[in-house]
Design a protein around this motif. Structure first.
Motif, PDB file in Angstrom:
ATOM      1  N   LEU A 202       0.828  -1.205   0.000  1.00  0.00           N
ATOM      2  CA  LEU A 202       0.000   0.000   0.000  1.00  0.00           C
ATOM      3  C   LEU A 202       0.865   1.260   0.000  1.00  0.00           C
ATOM      4  N   VAL A 203       1.911   1.248   0.831  1.00  0.00           N
ATOM      5  CA  VAL A 203       2.779   2.425   0.946  1.00  0.00           C
ATOM      6  C   VAL A 203       3.527   2.679  -0.365  1.00  0.00           C
ATOM      7  N   GLN A 204       4.030   1.613  -0.976  1.00  0.00           N
ATOM      8  CA  GLN A 204       4.756   1.760  -2.246  1.00  0.00           C
ATOM      9  C   GLN A 204       3.839   2.315  -3.330  1.00  0.00           C
ATOM     10  N   ARG A 205       2.607   1.810  -3.406  1.00  0.00           N
ATOM     11  CA  ARG A 205       1.672   2.293  -4.417  1.00  0.00           C
ATOM     12  C   ARG A 205       1.349   3.773  -4.183  1.00  0.00           C
ATOM     13  N   GLU A 206       1.176   4.160  -2.918  1.00  0.00           N
ATOM     14  CA  GLU A 206       0.874   5.556  -2.608  1.00  0.00           C
ATOM     15  C   GLU A 206       2.030   6.465  -3.000  1.00  0.00           C
ATOM     16  N   ALA A 207       3.259   5.986  -2.776  1.00  0.00           N
ATOM     17  CA  ALA A 207       4.445   6.771  -3.153  1.00  0.00           C
ATOM     18  C   ALA A 207       4.518   6.938  -4.667  1.00  0.00           C
ATOM     19  N   GLU A 208       4.191   5.882  -5.409  1.00  0.00           N
ATOM     20  CA  GLU A 208       4.200   5.956  -6.874  1.00  0.00           C
ATOM     21  C   GLU A 208       3.160   6.958  -7.379  1.00  0.00           C
ATOM     22  N   ILE A 209       1.994   6.969  -6.737  1.00  0.00           N
ATOM     23  CA  ILE A 209       0.936   7.901  -7.143  1.00  0.00           C
ATOM     24  C   ILE A 209       1.353   9.341  -6.853  1.00  0.00           C
ATOM     25  N   PRO A 458      -1.711   8.078 -13.429  1.00  0.00           N
ATOM     26  CA  PRO A 458      -0.872   7.446 -12.416  1.00  0.00           C
ATOM     27  C   PRO A 458      -1.355   6.022 -12.138  1.00  0.00           C
ATOM     28  N   PRO A 459      -0.573   5.241 -11.431  1.00  0.00           N
ATOM     29  CA  PRO A 459      -1.068   3.928 -11.005  1.00  0.00           C
ATOM     30  C   PRO A 459      -2.338   4.112 -10.171  1.00  0.00           C
ATOM     31  N   LYS A 460      -3.213   3.155 -10.198  1.00  0.00           N
ATOM     32  CA  LYS A 460      -4.473   3.266  -9.457  1.00  0.00           C
ATOM     33  C   LYS A 460      -4.280   2.857  -7.999  1.00  0.00           C
ATOM     34  N   HIS A 461      -5.050   3.500  -7.123  1.00  0.00           N
ATOM     35  CA  HIS A 461      -5.042   3.079  -5.724  1.00  0.00           C
ATOM     36  C   HIS A 461      -5.512   1.630  -5.640  1.00  0.00           C
ATOM     37  N   VAL A 502      -6.534  -2.280   8.940  1.00  0.00           N
ATOM     38  CA  VAL A 502      -7.507  -1.209   9.169  1.00  0.00           C
ATOM     39  C   VAL A 502      -7.758  -1.028  10.664  1.00  0.00           C
ATOM     40  N   ALA A 503      -7.895  -2.140  11.392  1.00  0.00           N
ATOM     41  CA  ALA A 503      -8.207  -2.067  12.826  1.00  0.00           C
ATOM     42  C   ALA A 503      -7.077  -1.432  13.631  1.00  0.00           C
ATOM     43  N   THR A 504      -5.828  -1.637  13.216  1.00  0.00           N
ATOM     44  CA  THR A 504      -4.687  -1.092  13.956  1.00  0.00           C
ATOM     45  C   THR A 504      -4.326   0.324  13.523  1.00  0.00           C
ATOM     46  N   GLY A 505      -5.079   0.865  12.558  1.00  0.00           N
ATOM     47  CA  GLY A 505      -4.871   2.255  12.173  1.00  0.00           C
ATOM     48  C   GLY A 505      -3.741   2.485  11.194  1.00  0.00           C
ATOM     49  N   PHE A 506      -3.250   1.432  10.547  1.00  0.00           N
ATOM     50  CA  PHE A 506      -2.169   1.598   9.577  1.00  0.00           C
ATOM     51  C   PHE A 506      -2.683   1.727   8.144  1.00  0.00           C
ATOM     52  N   ALA A 507      -3.955   1.404   7.935  1.00  0.00           N
ATOM     53  CA  ALA A 507      -4.579   1.572   6.621  1.00  0.00           C
ATOM     54  C   ALA A 507      -6.022   1.982   6.841  1.00  0.00           C
ATOM     55  N   GLU A 508      -6.618   2.564   5.805  1.00  0.00           N
ATOM     56  CA  GLU A 508      -8.017   2.957   5.921  1.00  0.00           C
ATOM     57  C   GLU A 508      -8.716   2.796   4.581  1.00  0.00           C
ATOM     58  N   ARG A 509     -10.033   2.657   4.659  1.00  0.00           N
ATOM     59  CA  ARG A 509     -10.851   2.571   3.458  1.00  0.00           C
ATOM     60  C   ARG A 509     -11.379   3.968   3.142  1.00  0.00           C
ATOM     61  N   VAL A 519      -5.891   2.704   1.432  1.00  0.00           N
ATOM     62  CA  VAL A 519      -4.712   3.578   1.438  1.00  0.00           C
ATOM     63  C   VAL A 519      -4.037   3.522   2.797  1.00  0.00           C
ATOM     64  N   PRO A 520      -2.724   3.699   2.846  1.00  0.00           N
ATOM     65  CA  PRO A 520      -2.034   3.710   4.128  1.00  0.00           C
ATOM     66  C   PRO A 520      -2.275   5.023   4.864  1.00  0.00           C
ATOM     67  N   THR A 521      -2.340   4.976   6.181  1.00  0.00           N
ATOM     68  CA  THR A 521      -2.416   6.193   6.983  1.00  0.00           C
ATOM     69  C   THR A 521      -0.999   6.737   7.170  1.00  0.00           C
ATOM     70  N   GLU A 522      -0.889   7.909   7.788  1.00  0.00           N
ATOM     71  CA  GLU A 522       0.439   8.466   8.071  1.00  0.00           C
ATOM     72  C   GLU A 522       1.239   7.509   8.945  1.00  0.00           C
ATOM     73  N   ALA A 523       0.556   6.905   9.926  1.00  0.00           N
ATOM     74  CA  ALA A 523       1.242   5.950  10.804  1.00  0.00           C
ATOM     75  C   ALA A 523       1.738   4.745  10.012  1.00  0.00           C
ATOM     76  N   GLY A 524       0.940   4.302   9.028  1.00  0.00           N
ATOM     77  CA  GLY A 524       1.353   3.169   8.201  1.00  0.00           C
ATOM     78  C   GLY A 524       2.573   3.492   7.366  1.00  0.00           C
ATOM     79  N   VAL A 525       2.593   4.676   6.777  1.00  0.00           N
ATOM     80  CA  VAL A 525       3.751   5.102   5.987  1.00  0.00           C
ATOM     81  C   VAL A 525       4.986   5.190   6.874  1.00  0.00           C
ATOM     82  N   SER A 526       4.801   5.739   8.081  1.00  0.00           N
ATOM     83  CA  SER A 526       5.931   5.880   9.014  1.00  0.00           C
ATOM     84  C   SER A 526       6.487   4.520   9.413  1.00  0.00           C
TER      85      SER A 526
END
Length: 684
Positions: A202-209, A458-461, A502-509, A519-526
């Motif tokens: 998820l993080v890699q895809r977000e960075a590419e976008i 761009p690449p799709k989410h 999603v439950a641990t707050g590292f990704a969200e819908r 998509v990853p949250t800020e905490a997930g990216v970190s």
């Protein structure tokens, strides 16, 4: 069977136990079991016992400290939760009854089902003979056939060893890596063998976008009588406009016409992952929802076993495919295919533990309106896939024409359906039109021309559909071609992995138009930013799944596998070091008081005082400082803020140790870059 000697049947869930008991004639209710017909039928509630938390091995593990890592148990312990202890006791009593001569493992026929049964069996110190029920359907006939053909439990020792290794390996990595990185970065960071590399996708895809820079391009379209042709992409609009001007109201020559008959084979039946992907794309269901609906259909005897990675039926099922297709046509309210091609959905070589997901014959006799909407839609989706899979191929004639207008090349494509085949049941509309009859050398007047602007995209989410696909193939290019298990997780676990992120707050819908993005949250990216490559690479878990399959096949020893995991965890604990500047990645969220006089980072309030967020800085204003305590000065947030912004703060009621009296003064903060100290200033 002698009625004085019972068979104890242990199921995974009470609902399954009731279905099996009804077939076996065990209708008498007991406390936590059913009996009758020479059988005692009892159940687990999923995992009755699970590997204990770290503090069960030593009280010191109740606190998370790096110096206590790695935690590598010599003898593994299990914990039974309070709400499951009564049922565990019931199983223990039943297993040790003198009139029980044999135990039947009727838990789900897969790796986790084997682990659930064996854990309860072993913890209860049972030594009685074990038989294995291995079925792919909860229909009465399938249950009876399964009990007529019970297998020796020892045949599944390697499957249990694989399941136990998976469980212990996940514990070793999860416990040690989660504690290690949580301590290093001062916040709870859940790290896991499958969860972390999935988050990395998820993080890699977000960075590419985010890094994508769209570029405009232009194409010239020529309109003729009944069709249009397009030129190649151009970077400059002016160039495209010039070309359009040159071609406007001119004549184009047909330079070639190529016709090709093409065939698209019918898709295979569903395994769990492809069903989850289609249910997400077509119905908007999450992977977990699809699994839950399918599990319920299985327990209601309306679908076959859900947690399968096969898309085929076994060869011996070929004779029943016509009846299955007729059943599916009834469920979908449609006609049968003109011809049912049974052979193309049957291949025993492509079936491992369970065959593909298909409806049962009982589903065709069920009033679908009595089912919950989600279950009804999944049943119809599974049925539609059967109809497509047994249909003829989709055959069409593709025509590609090339034209020349003023020395510039243009192309047009058309498609004419010859045989609709399986596409008759597909949702996709056939939008391609046939080209008119064209011949080489034919001259066609251009009725109009236009310049159309496009942009590179761009690449799709990720959606759950595409993420499941990425999980299934992750690391594939780095694995041996004959590796039976690749990718992140298994069909049975991928939905839970997504839900955990999603439950641990590292990704969200996030809903976007009709689709729901992951998509990853800020905490997930970190988290991915600070994790070492080995924990976020899909290769690690792909290798694990390959080795677990080798254990299941008896090609690799469990001890060898776990020794490698322990070595990896020990090396991780030994070598991991905090990433410089990671404080900005994981802000504490505490109230900000001011800027640090040493490094400029934020100083925040905590229980014991006011400290720099950059851990390596070490700057802090302690509430229990000796100087302040002796003078009975309470260091308030307002005073700390003043000390940081102005270097001084006013204090009243300062206690004099010599006279016992109080007085007012300014407190001055002095810091030499290594130590902080205070002085008093009596200037008004």
């Amino acid at each position: 069977m002698n009625t004085t000697c019972y068979r104890l049947v242990v199921c995974e869930k009470p609902s399954v136990a009731r279905s099996i008991a009804a077939v076996l004639g065990a209708g008498k209710r007991g406390d936590g079991f059913l009996s009758g017909g020479g059988y005692l039928v009892s159940w687990c509630f999923g995992h009755l016992a699970e590997l204990s938390d770290a503090d069960a091995y030593d009280e010191k593990y109740g606190k998370w400290r790096r110096e206590d890592l790695p935690i590598l148990p010599d003898s593994w312990q299990y914990t039974v939760s309070r709400d499951k202890q009564k049922q565990m006791n019931t199983l223990r009593a039943l297993m040790h009854r003198e009139d029980v001569c044999e135990v039947v493992n009727a838990c789900d026929a897969g790796r986790e089902g084997e682990l659930i049964f064996r854990t309860a069996y072993n913890l209860n110190n049972c030594r009685k003979r074990v038989k294995r029920l291995w079925i792919s359907s909860m229909e009465d006939a399938a249950i009876l056939h399964g009990f007529d053909n019970l297998r020796d439990g020892a045949e599944y020792d390697n499957l249990y060893a694989s399941a136990l290794c998976r469980s212990k390996a996940d514990w070793l990595v999860g416990i040690n890596a989660t504690r290690l990185f949580s301590v290093m970065y001062h916040r709870t960071l859940n790290v896991g063998r499958v969860v972390s590399p999935t988050l990395a996708l998820l993080v890699q895809r977000e960075a590419e976008i985010n890094a994508f820079q769209p570029e405009s391009f232009y194409t010239v379209h020529l309109d003729f009588d009944g069709f249009s042709a397009a030129g190649g992409r151009m970077k400059e609009q002016a160039e495209a406009e010039r070309l359009a001007g040159d071609c406007n109201c001119k004549t184009a020559a047909v330079t070639s016409v190529v016709q090709t008959e093409k065939t698209e084979k019918a898709p295979a039946l569903y395994d769990l992952t492809t069903l989850q992907r289609d249910a997400n794309r077509l119905l908007g269901y999450t992977a977990q929802q699809t699994l839950d609906y399918l599990q319920s259909l299985y327990e209601k005897k309306l679908c076959t076993y859900p947690r399968t990675d096969s898309r085929y039926l076994t060869d011996d099922m070929e004779g029943g495919v016509n009846a299955l297709a007729l059943c599916c046509a009834g469920i979908c309210g449609t006609e049968l295919p003109a011809a049912v091609y049974s052979g193309q959905v049957c291949s025993s070589k492509k079936v491992s533990d369970h065959h593909a997901v298909v409806p049962t014959m009982a589903a065709g006799e069920t009033d679908l309106e009595t089912l919950p909407a989600g279950e009804r839609e999944i049943l119809r989706l599974v049925s539609r896939q059967v109809l497509m899979a047994v249909s003829a191929p989709f055959v069409y004639l593709e025509t590609e024409a090339r034209l020349d207008c003023g020395g510039n090349a243009f192309a047009a494509k058309g498609k004419m359906v010859i045989q609709l085949g399986w596409k008759a049941y597909a949702d996709a509309e056939l939008t391609d039109k046939a080209l008119p009859e064209l011949s080489e050398g034919q001259m066609l007047p251009v009725s109009s021309c236009a310049v159309k602007e496009g942009k590179t995209t761009p690449p799709k989410h990720f959606t759950e559909d595409t993420l499941l696909s990425a999980m299934e193939t992750a690391g594939k290019e780095d694995m041996p071609e004959d590796a039976e298990r690749r990718g992140l997780g298994t069909p049975a676990t991928r939905a839970a992995v997504i839900e955990k992120l999603v439950a641990t707050g590292f990704a969200e819908r996030r809903k976007a138009k009709k689709a729901v993005r992951l998509v990853p949250t800020e905490a997930g990216v970190s988290l991915i930013t600070v994790l070492p490559e080995q924990l976020q690479s899909p290769l690690l878990t792909a290798e694990w799944e390959h080795r677990l399959k080798e254990i299941e096949c008896g090609e690799l020893g469990a001890d060898e596998f776990l020794a490698g995991i322990c070595d990896m965890v020990a090396a991780l604990v030994r070598d991991a070091a905090p990433v410089d500047g990671a404080e900005v990645l994981f802000p504490s969220g505490r109230p900000v008081v001011g800027k640090c006089p040493r490094c400029g980072a934020e100083v925040t309030e905590s229980k014991n005082g006011y400290f720099c967020e950059r851990r390596s800085c070490k700057f802090g204003l302690w509430r229990d400082n000796r100087f302040l305590a002796a003078k009975k000065i309470s260091l308030t947030k307002k005073m700390a803020s003043s000390l940081l912004t102005q270097g001084r703060a006013y204090a009243s009621g300062i206690y004099s140790e010599k006279t016992g009296k109080t007085y007012d003064a300014f407190i001055l903060l002095e810091d030499d870059g290594a130590r902080s100290s205070y002085k008093l200033d009596f200037t008004k």
